[in-house]
Motif scaffolding. Structure first.
Motif: not given
Length: 430
Positions: A326-330, A374
């Motif tokens: 997911d682009p906001t959860h790394h 994602n």
């Protein structure tokens, strides 16, 4: 930390490495857990015996699962539980009932694929054998052949020129390990393992054996900031749960009854008498209430006030495949334990659970992160939703972020195991 419980540090990770190496099967993980609990003053109880409601630490073992709990002085029958949950099994290769076969002069061992392993991670790796033998009198004997005895050899590139453009492994044909040369004789493998266990092969009536990589856990990276090792999914959590339970058992005036629930067979759906779908945990909690003089009403009150942290590893962001996240959860290694969220209930966390976990991390002084998949990637699951649905207990899914999940050798940050343990202590303290 505000209590008198010990605060874990890098020594916890050192000890985790010892635990990983000594636990090549769920049965070994349970035996090592029991040994640690006994050193902390816990005593074993049998399911077939009558239980008493006296204060102190207790545990029971069923196969590859272990449940442990600590009853504080003065605990009422309706005192709620604080549960830390995990699982003892890992994806691997398991020995079939008729293991001896061979081809072209090679002696091989017939194995079945357990769970969802990264198959290629088992290729060209030195492998040992471990598990338990069941004798005709019903007794069990652990065995650990912790040296190279098997290998799943990969086909040379000269005979498969396109292998680097895509490799497909057939589970039945390509994953059978070799362990020698010569004629195959029925009973060879069991005789070998029985000899290693120090028992007579004729007394062996059954076995639960599995393959494991014999390479030892190790610190990795320029500054040793990473940890590589086998079975991190999910022995990182089991180890942290044991340490946390032992730590809080030394504290007076606990407002909850702390519980450790480490199940087997999570990797294939938890549908077993030792799995989270089975009745084991519910039976223990109910019997604990009744042993303290309670009834149905007390049990209902206790469960309604209980909370479970389901601890299992999760995905750290992969530098070579960041688009899969997911682009906001790394989540990153050494960023602290992760809170795992999935609105479709593949994880059991909700907003209330987030508050409980955040409070525990704040109390423990450890950082924490959020994980969500994602939307284009199917999400895995844990014992969390099962525990919540089966027992009606508010459950929160957490864990340690790692790379190479379900590989024969996984990778995490070397600080995160003790961050997790400290958060679990704070949670169990209430």
């Amino acid at each position: 930390m505000s209590s008198a419980a010990p605060r874990f540090d890098r020594g916890h990770t050192d000890d985790l490495m010892t635990f990983l190496a000594a636990s090549p099967s769920p049965y070994h993980a349970v035996a090592n857990t029991a040994e640690r609990l006994e050193k902390a003053g816990f005593r074993k109880v049998e399911e077939t015996d009558a239980w008493d409601g006296t204060a102190g630490g207790k545990y029971l073992v069923r196969g590859g699962a272990i449940i442990a709990w600590y009853v504080p002085e003065g605990a009422a029958p309706h005192t709620p539980f604080r549960i830390v949950g995990a699982h003892t099994d890992s994806p691997n290769l398991r020995v079939k009932p008729q293991p001896d076969f061979g081809r072209e002069g090679w002696r091989q061992v017939a194995v079945e694929i357990y769970g969802g392993p990264l198959l290629n991670s088992w290729l060209d790796r030195d492998l040992g054998l471990a598990g338990r033998l069941t004798l005709r009198d019903g007794s069990h004997h652990l065995v650990n052949v912790d040296r190279p005895v098997l290998r799943v050899p990969q086909l040379a590139i000269h005979l498969d020129r396109g292998v680097n453009d895509g490799m497909k492994l057939e589970r039945q044909r390509h994953m059978q390990p070799i362990w020698g040369l010569g004629e195959v004789h029925e009973g060879d493998l069991v005789s070998f393992v029985a000899d290693e266990a120090g028992v007579d092969a004729e007394d062996v009536a059954g076995w639960d054996l599995m393959v494991h990589a014999v390479e030892a856990p190790a610190y990795l990276g320029r500054d040793g900031e990473l940890l590589a090792g086998p079975r991190m999914d999910n022995l990182i959590s089991v180890h942290a749960c044991v340490a946390a339970l032992a730590a809080v058992s030394t504290l007076p005036d606990l407002p909850y009854i702390p519980v450790l629930a480490a199940f087997d067979h999570e990797e294939n759906g938890s549908e077993a008498d030792t799995g989270a779908h089975g009745p084991l945990l519910g039976n223990v909690l109910e019997r604990s209430v009744y042993a303290r003089g309670g009834g149905y009403e007390d049990k209902a009150r206790a469960l309604a006030g209980s909370i479970c942290l389901s601890s299992d590893v999760g995905h750290a962001v992969h530098p070579n495949y960041s688009e899969r996240h997911d682009p906001t959860h790394h989540p990153r290694p050494n960023g602290g334990p992760i809170l795992k969220v999935n609105v479709n209930q593949r994880y059991a966390t909700d907003g209330s659970g987030r508050a409980v976990f955040a409070a525990a991390c704040e109390k423990a002084g450890v950082p924490w992160q959020s994980f969500v998949s994602n939307n284009d990637m199917p999400c895995g699951t844990t014992i969390g939703p099962i525990t919540a649905a089966r027992h009606g207990i508010s459950t929160v899914d957490i864990g340690v972020a790692c790379l190479s999940m379900h590989s024969a050798r996984e990778l995490c940050g070397s600080d995160d195991p003790y961050h997790l343990a400290n958060a679990l202590v704070a949670f169990l303290e209430g």
